[in-house]
Design a protein around this motif. Sequence first.
Motif, PDB file in Angstrom:
ATOM      1  N   THR A  22       0.829  -1.213   0.000  1.00 26.91           N
ATOM      2  CA  THR A  22       0.000   0.000   0.000  1.00 26.91           C
ATOM      3  C   THR A  22       0.857   1.255   0.000  1.00 26.91           C
ATOM      4  O   THR A  22       0.580   2.215  -0.725  1.00 26.91           O
ATOM      5  CB  THR A  22      -0.933   0.001   1.213  1.00 26.91           C
ATOM      6  OG1 THR A  22      -1.756  -1.173   1.183  1.00 26.91           O
ATOM      7  CG2 THR A  22      -1.823   1.235   1.222  1.00 26.91           C
ATOM      8  N   SER A  31      -2.280   1.454  -8.566  1.00 29.45           N
ATOM      9  CA  SER A  31      -3.046   0.495  -7.777  1.00 29.45           C
ATOM     10  C   SER A  31      -2.125  -0.571  -7.205  1.00 29.45           C
ATOM     11  O   SER A  31      -1.013  -0.805  -7.710  1.00 29.45           O
ATOM     12  CB  SER A  31      -4.117  -0.173  -8.648  1.00 29.45           C
ATOM     13  OG  SER A  31      -3.508  -1.003  -9.618  1.00 29.45           O
ATOM     14  N   ARG A  33      -2.642  -3.687  -7.341  1.00 28.57           N
ATOM     15  CA  ARG A  33      -2.557  -4.746  -8.354  1.00 28.57           C
ATOM     16  C   ARG A  33      -1.448  -4.449  -9.359  1.00 28.57           C
ATOM     17  O   ARG A  33      -0.656  -5.337  -9.720  1.00 28.57           O
ATOM     18  CB  ARG A  33      -3.899  -4.872  -9.066  1.00 28.57           C
ATOM     19  CG  ARG A  33      -3.963  -6.025 -10.058  1.00 28.57           C
ATOM     20  CD  ARG A  33      -5.362  -6.120 -10.633  1.00 28.57           C
ATOM     21  NE  ARG A  33      -5.461  -7.213 -11.586  1.00 28.57           N
ATOM     22  CZ  ARG A  33      -6.564  -7.538 -12.241  1.00 28.57           C
ATOM     23  NH1 ARG A  33      -7.679  -6.849 -12.027  1.00 28.57           N
ATOM     24  NH2 ARG A  33      -6.575  -8.548 -13.090  1.00 28.57           N
TER      25      ARG A  33
END
Length: 321
Positions: A22, A31, A33
Amino acid sequence: MRASRLLSIQMMLETRGPMSATELADALEISVRTLHRDIDQLTAAGVPIYAERGRTGGFRLLDGWNTRLTGLTPAEAQVVFLSGLAGPAADLGLDKPLQGARLKLLTSLPAASRAEAQKMQSRFHLDPVDWYREADAVPHLATVADAVWSERQLSMSYESWRDEVERVVHPLGLVLKAGAWYLVAASDGKPRTYRVSNIKRAAMLESRARRPARFDLARYWAESVARFESELYTDYADVLATPSGLKQLRYLNAAVARAVAEARPSRRKDGRVAVRVPIESVEHGAGQLLRLAPEVEVTGPGRLKRAIVSRLQHVSILYGC
Protein backbone atom coordinates in the motif's frame (compact mmCIF):
# COMPACT_ATOMS: atom_id res chain seq x y z
CA MET A 1 6.93 5.48 -18.09
CA ARG A 2 6.88 1.95 -16.69
CA ALA A 3 10.69 1.68 -16.80
CA SER A 4 10.92 4.84 -14.70
CA ARG A 5 8.39 3.39 -12.24
CA LEU A 6 10.32 0.12 -11.91
CA LEU A 7 13.47 2.09 -11.17
CA SER A 8 11.59 4.16 -8.59
CA ILE A 9 10.50 1.00 -6.77
CA GLN A 10 14.10 -0.17 -6.51
CA MET A 11 15.37 3.18 -5.25
CA MET A 12 12.58 3.59 -2.68
CA LEU A 13 13.24 0.15 -1.22
CA GLU A 14 16.95 0.89 -1.21
CA THR A 15 16.67 4.28 0.52
CA ARG A 16 13.64 3.77 2.78
CA GLY A 17 13.94 0.09 3.67
CA PRO A 18 11.00 -2.34 3.81
CA MET A 19 7.69 -0.89 2.58
CA SER A 20 4.21 -2.35 2.36
CA ALA A 21 2.43 -2.78 -0.95
CA THR A 22 0.00 0.00 0.00
CA GLU A 23 2.82 2.42 0.87
CA LEU A 24 4.60 1.75 -2.43
CA ALA A 25 1.40 2.02 -4.47
CA ASP A 26 0.43 5.30 -2.79
CA ALA A 27 3.90 6.78 -3.35
CA LEU A 28 3.80 5.84 -7.04
CA GLU A 29 0.11 6.75 -7.45
CA ILE A 30 -0.79 3.34 -8.88
CA SER A 31 -3.05 0.49 -7.78
CA VAL A 32 -1.79 -2.32 -5.53
CA ARG A 33 -2.56 -4.75 -8.35
CA THR A 34 -0.30 -2.81 -10.74
CA LEU A 35 2.41 -2.71 -8.08
CA HIS A 36 2.37 -6.50 -7.74
CA ARG A 37 2.79 -6.85 -11.51
CA ASP A 38 5.76 -4.46 -11.36
CA ILE A 39 7.33 -6.44 -8.51
CA ASP A 40 6.93 -9.65 -10.52
CA GLN A 41 8.68 -8.04 -13.49
CA LEU A 42 11.56 -6.82 -11.31
CA THR A 43 12.12 -10.23 -9.71
CA ALA A 44 11.99 -11.88 -13.15
CA ALA A 45 14.74 -9.47 -14.24
CA GLY A 46 16.92 -10.57 -11.30
CA VAL A 47 16.30 -7.77 -8.81
CA PRO A 48 16.36 -9.50 -5.36
CA ILE A 49 13.06 -8.23 -3.89
CA TYR A 50 11.56 -10.34 -1.11
CA ALA A 51 8.09 -10.32 0.41
CA GLU A 52 7.73 -10.51 4.21
CA ARG A 53 4.36 -11.57 5.54
CA GLY A 54 2.60 -10.41 8.70
CA ARG A 55 1.33 -7.12 10.13
CA THR A 56 4.73 -5.45 9.81
CA GLY A 57 5.61 -7.19 6.55
CA GLY A 58 6.09 -5.80 3.08
CA PHE A 59 8.67 -5.80 0.31
CA ARG A 60 12.40 -5.45 0.88
CA LEU A 61 15.64 -5.69 -1.06
CA LEU A 62 18.34 -8.21 -0.27
CA ASP A 63 20.72 -6.64 2.26
CA GLY A 64 23.68 -4.98 0.57
CA TRP A 65 22.13 -4.88 -2.88
CA ASN A 66 21.84 -1.53 -4.66
CA THR A 67 21.01 -0.21 -8.10
CA ARG A 68 24.47 1.35 -8.73
CA LEU A 69 22.74 3.91 -10.90
CA THR A 70 24.67 7.19 -11.23
CA GLY A 71 23.28 8.74 -14.42
CA LEU A 72 20.94 11.74 -14.42
CA THR A 73 18.63 12.83 -17.19
CA PRO A 74 19.00 16.46 -18.36
CA ALA A 75 15.73 17.39 -16.65
CA GLU A 76 16.87 15.79 -13.36
CA ALA A 77 20.15 17.70 -13.51
CA GLN A 78 18.24 20.96 -14.06
CA VAL A 79 16.10 20.31 -10.97
CA VAL A 80 19.21 19.64 -8.87
CA PHE A 81 20.66 23.00 -9.90
CA LEU A 82 17.38 24.76 -9.16
CA SER A 83 17.11 23.21 -5.69
CA GLY A 84 20.39 24.62 -4.40
CA LEU A 85 19.59 27.90 -2.60
CA ALA A 86 22.85 29.83 -2.34
CA GLY A 87 21.67 32.15 0.48
CA PRO A 88 20.38 29.48 2.89
CA ALA A 89 23.36 27.25 2.06
CA ALA A 90 25.67 30.10 3.05
CA ASP A 91 23.71 30.62 6.29
CA LEU A 92 24.36 26.97 7.14
CA GLY A 93 28.03 27.16 6.17
CA LEU A 94 27.43 24.91 3.16
CA ASP A 95 28.10 27.35 0.32
CA LYS A 96 31.48 25.84 -0.62
CA PRO A 97 30.22 22.22 -0.49
CA LEU A 98 27.27 23.33 -2.66
CA GLN A 99 29.64 24.83 -5.24
CA GLY A 100 31.73 21.66 -5.18
CA ALA A 101 28.67 19.44 -5.64
CA ARG A 102 27.52 21.50 -8.62
CA LEU A 103 30.95 21.29 -10.20
CA LYS A 104 31.08 17.50 -9.75
CA LEU A 105 27.58 17.18 -11.17
CA LEU A 106 28.55 19.18 -14.24
CA THR A 107 31.66 17.09 -14.91
CA SER A 108 29.63 13.87 -14.63
CA LEU A 109 27.13 14.98 -17.29
CA PRO A 110 27.52 14.46 -21.03
CA ALA A 111 28.72 17.60 -22.80
CA ALA A 112 25.33 18.07 -24.48
CA SER A 113 23.57 18.16 -21.10
CA ARG A 114 25.92 20.58 -19.30
CA ALA A 115 24.64 23.70 -21.02
CA GLU A 116 21.03 22.81 -20.21
CA ALA A 117 21.85 22.20 -16.54
CA GLN A 118 23.74 25.51 -16.25
CA LYS A 119 20.91 27.33 -18.00
CA MET A 120 18.63 26.61 -15.04
CA GLN A 121 21.04 28.37 -12.68
CA SER A 122 21.44 31.39 -14.96
CA ARG A 123 17.71 31.76 -15.73
CA PHE A 124 16.12 31.26 -12.30
CA HIS A 125 16.91 32.87 -8.96
CA LEU A 126 15.08 32.03 -5.73
CA ASP A 127 14.83 34.77 -3.06
CA PRO A 128 13.15 33.42 0.10
CA VAL A 129 12.96 36.79 1.93
CA ASP A 130 9.62 38.64 1.78
CA TRP A 131 9.29 42.19 0.38
CA TYR A 132 10.28 45.13 2.64
CA ARG A 133 12.07 42.77 5.02
CA GLU A 134 15.62 41.85 5.80
CA ALA A 135 16.70 38.37 6.78
CA ASP A 136 16.95 37.78 10.53
CA ALA A 137 20.36 37.92 12.19
CA VAL A 138 21.10 34.31 13.15
CA PRO A 139 24.55 34.19 14.79
CA HIS A 140 23.82 30.78 16.38
CA LEU A 141 22.43 29.07 13.27
CA ALA A 142 25.65 27.14 12.60
CA THR A 143 25.62 25.69 16.14
CA VAL A 144 21.94 24.82 15.88
CA ALA A 145 22.45 23.18 12.48
CA ASP A 146 25.41 21.20 13.82
CA ALA A 147 23.22 19.86 16.63
CA VAL A 148 20.52 18.90 14.10
CA TRP A 149 22.99 17.07 11.82
CA SER A 150 24.83 15.40 14.71
CA GLU A 151 21.63 14.44 16.57
CA ARG A 152 22.93 16.02 19.78
CA GLN A 153 20.98 17.81 22.49
CA LEU A 154 21.16 21.60 22.48
CA SER A 155 21.44 23.90 25.48
CA MET A 156 20.14 27.36 24.70
CA SER A 157 18.96 30.65 26.10
CA TYR A 158 15.72 31.57 24.31
CA GLU A 159 13.94 34.93 24.30
CA SER A 160 10.18 34.39 24.08
CA TRP A 161 7.57 37.17 24.06
CA ARG A 162 7.34 36.82 27.86
CA ASP A 163 10.93 36.49 29.05
CA GLU A 164 14.27 34.78 28.45
CA VAL A 165 14.48 31.12 29.47
CA GLU A 166 17.20 28.48 29.69
CA ARG A 167 16.28 25.22 28.00
CA VAL A 168 17.78 21.91 26.86
CA VAL A 169 16.06 20.57 23.73
CA HIS A 170 16.29 17.62 21.34
CA PRO A 171 16.74 19.11 17.80
CA LEU A 172 14.55 17.52 15.12
CA GLY A 173 14.97 19.79 12.09
CA LEU A 174 15.35 23.27 10.61
CA VAL A 175 12.77 25.14 8.51
CA LEU A 176 13.27 28.28 6.40
CA LYS A 177 10.00 30.22 6.21
CA ALA A 178 9.80 33.59 4.37
CA GLY A 179 13.44 34.39 5.16
CA ALA A 180 13.26 33.34 8.84
CA TRP A 181 14.90 30.19 10.23
CA TYR A 182 12.99 28.04 12.71
CA LEU A 183 14.24 25.17 14.87
CA VAL A 184 11.85 22.30 15.50
CA ALA A 185 12.95 20.54 18.68
CA ALA A 186 11.44 18.25 21.29
CA SER A 187 10.99 19.56 24.81
CA ASP A 188 9.32 17.40 27.46
CA GLY A 189 8.78 14.82 24.73
CA LYS A 190 6.72 17.17 22.51
CA PRO A 191 7.90 18.87 19.30
CA ARG A 192 7.95 22.67 19.58
CA THR A 193 8.98 25.52 17.26
CA TYR A 194 11.68 28.08 18.10
CA ARG A 195 12.67 31.09 16.01
CA VAL A 196 16.45 30.85 15.59
CA SER A 197 16.92 34.64 15.71
CA ASN A 198 15.50 34.56 19.26
CA ILE A 199 18.21 32.17 20.45
CA LYS A 200 20.64 34.28 22.48
CA ARG A 201 23.06 31.50 23.46
CA ALA A 202 23.51 28.00 22.05
CA ALA A 203 25.82 25.12 22.92
CA MET A 204 25.75 21.59 21.55
CA LEU A 205 25.92 18.90 24.24
CA GLU A 206 27.46 15.43 24.13
CA SER A 207 24.17 13.72 24.99
CA ARG A 208 22.31 12.17 22.07
CA ALA A 209 19.02 13.75 21.01
CA ARG A 210 15.92 11.57 21.21
CA ARG A 211 13.68 11.63 18.14
CA PRO A 212 9.98 10.75 18.51
CA ALA A 213 9.01 7.62 16.61
CA ARG A 214 7.66 8.28 13.08
CA PHE A 215 8.29 12.03 13.37
CA ASP A 216 7.84 13.71 9.97
CA LEU A 217 9.22 17.27 9.78
CA ALA A 218 7.21 18.33 6.70
CA ARG A 219 3.93 17.01 8.13
CA TYR A 220 4.60 18.59 11.54
CA TRP A 221 5.31 21.97 9.92
CA ALA A 222 2.19 21.91 7.75
CA GLU A 223 0.00 21.00 10.73
CA SER A 224 1.73 23.63 12.88
CA VAL A 225 1.12 26.39 10.32
CA ALA A 226 -2.54 25.40 9.92
CA ARG A 227 -3.01 25.34 13.70
CA PHE A 228 -1.30 28.71 14.11
CA GLU A 229 -3.56 30.35 11.53
CA SER A 230 -6.73 28.87 13.06
CA GLU A 231 -5.72 30.12 16.52
CA LEU A 232 -4.56 33.51 15.23
CA TYR A 233 -7.75 34.67 13.54
CA THR A 234 -10.30 34.52 16.34
CA ASP A 235 -12.61 37.38 15.30
CA TYR A 236 -14.27 38.76 12.18
CA ALA A 237 -15.20 41.96 10.38
CA ASP A 238 -18.15 42.68 8.10
CA VAL A 239 -17.16 45.15 5.39
CA LEU A 240 -18.46 46.88 2.29
CA ALA A 241 -15.75 47.10 -0.37
CA THR A 242 -15.42 48.69 -3.78
CA PRO A 243 -13.67 46.66 -6.52
CA SER A 244 -10.47 48.48 -5.57
CA GLY A 245 -11.15 47.73 -1.89
CA LEU A 246 -11.51 44.01 -2.62
CA LYS A 247 -8.11 44.03 -4.29
CA GLN A 248 -6.59 45.81 -1.26
CA LEU A 249 -8.20 43.31 1.11
CA ARG A 250 -6.52 40.43 -0.74
CA TYR A 251 -3.13 41.97 0.00
CA LEU A 252 -3.69 42.08 3.79
CA ASN A 253 -2.86 38.41 4.40
CA ALA A 254 -3.55 34.92 3.08
CA ALA A 255 -6.51 34.30 5.42
CA VAL A 256 -8.36 37.43 4.23
CA ALA A 257 -7.50 36.70 0.59
CA ARG A 258 -8.92 33.19 0.99
CA ALA A 259 -12.10 34.54 2.61
CA VAL A 260 -12.61 37.05 -0.23
CA ALA A 261 -12.02 34.37 -2.87
CA GLU A 262 -14.42 31.87 -1.25
CA ALA A 263 -17.17 34.38 -0.41
CA ARG A 264 -20.35 34.82 -2.41
CA PRO A 265 -20.61 38.59 -1.98
CA SER A 266 -23.88 40.43 -2.50
CA ARG A 267 -23.44 43.48 -4.73
CA ARG A 268 -25.22 46.76 -3.82
CA LYS A 269 -26.53 49.45 -6.13
CA ASP A 270 -23.46 51.59 -5.45
CA GLY A 271 -21.21 48.81 -6.79
CA ARG A 272 -19.81 47.78 -3.41
CA VAL A 273 -19.98 44.22 -2.13
CA ALA A 274 -20.52 42.89 1.39
CA VAL A 275 -17.86 40.45 2.65
CA ARG A 276 -16.98 38.90 6.04
CA VAL A 277 -13.23 38.57 6.66
CA PRO A 278 -11.22 37.13 9.59
CA ILE A 279 -9.21 39.39 11.92
CA GLU A 280 -6.83 38.66 14.80
CA SER A 281 -8.54 40.96 17.31
CA VAL A 282 -10.63 44.14 17.45
CA GLU A 283 -7.60 46.39 17.98
CA HIS A 284 -5.52 44.73 15.29
CA GLY A 285 -8.43 44.69 12.84
CA ALA A 286 -9.19 48.36 13.47
CA GLY A 287 -5.64 49.31 12.56
CA GLN A 288 -5.58 47.16 9.42
CA LEU A 289 -8.99 48.12 8.04
CA LEU A 290 -8.87 51.84 8.87
CA ARG A 291 -6.03 52.38 6.42
CA LEU A 292 -8.15 50.89 3.61
CA ALA A 293 -10.86 53.57 3.94
CA PRO A 294 -12.72 54.86 2.02
CA GLU A 295 -12.49 51.88 -0.36
CA VAL A 296 -13.39 49.55 2.53
CA GLU A 297 -16.07 50.45 5.09
CA VAL A 298 -16.52 48.40 8.28
CA THR A 299 -20.20 47.70 8.99
CA GLY A 300 -19.84 45.36 11.94
CA PRO A 301 -19.59 44.15 14.57
CA GLY A 302 -20.30 47.18 16.73
CA ARG A 303 -17.21 46.78 18.93
CA LEU A 304 -14.98 46.98 15.85
CA LYS A 305 -16.74 50.11 14.54
CA ARG A 306 -16.38 51.76 17.97
CA ALA A 307 -12.66 50.96 18.02
CA ILE A 308 -12.24 52.62 14.61
CA VAL A 309 -14.21 55.71 15.68
CA SER A 310 -12.07 55.94 18.83
CA ARG A 311 -8.90 55.88 16.73
CA LEU A 312 -10.26 58.61 14.45
CA GLN A 313 -11.14 60.78 17.44
CA HIS A 314 -7.62 60.43 18.86
CA VAL A 315 -6.09 61.27 15.47
CA SER A 316 -8.34 64.35 15.24
CA ILE A 317 -7.17 65.56 18.67
CA LEU A 318 -3.53 64.78 17.83
CA TYR A 319 -3.59 66.92 14.70
CA GLY A 320 -5.88 69.63 16.13
CA CYS A 321 -8.72 69.04 13.68
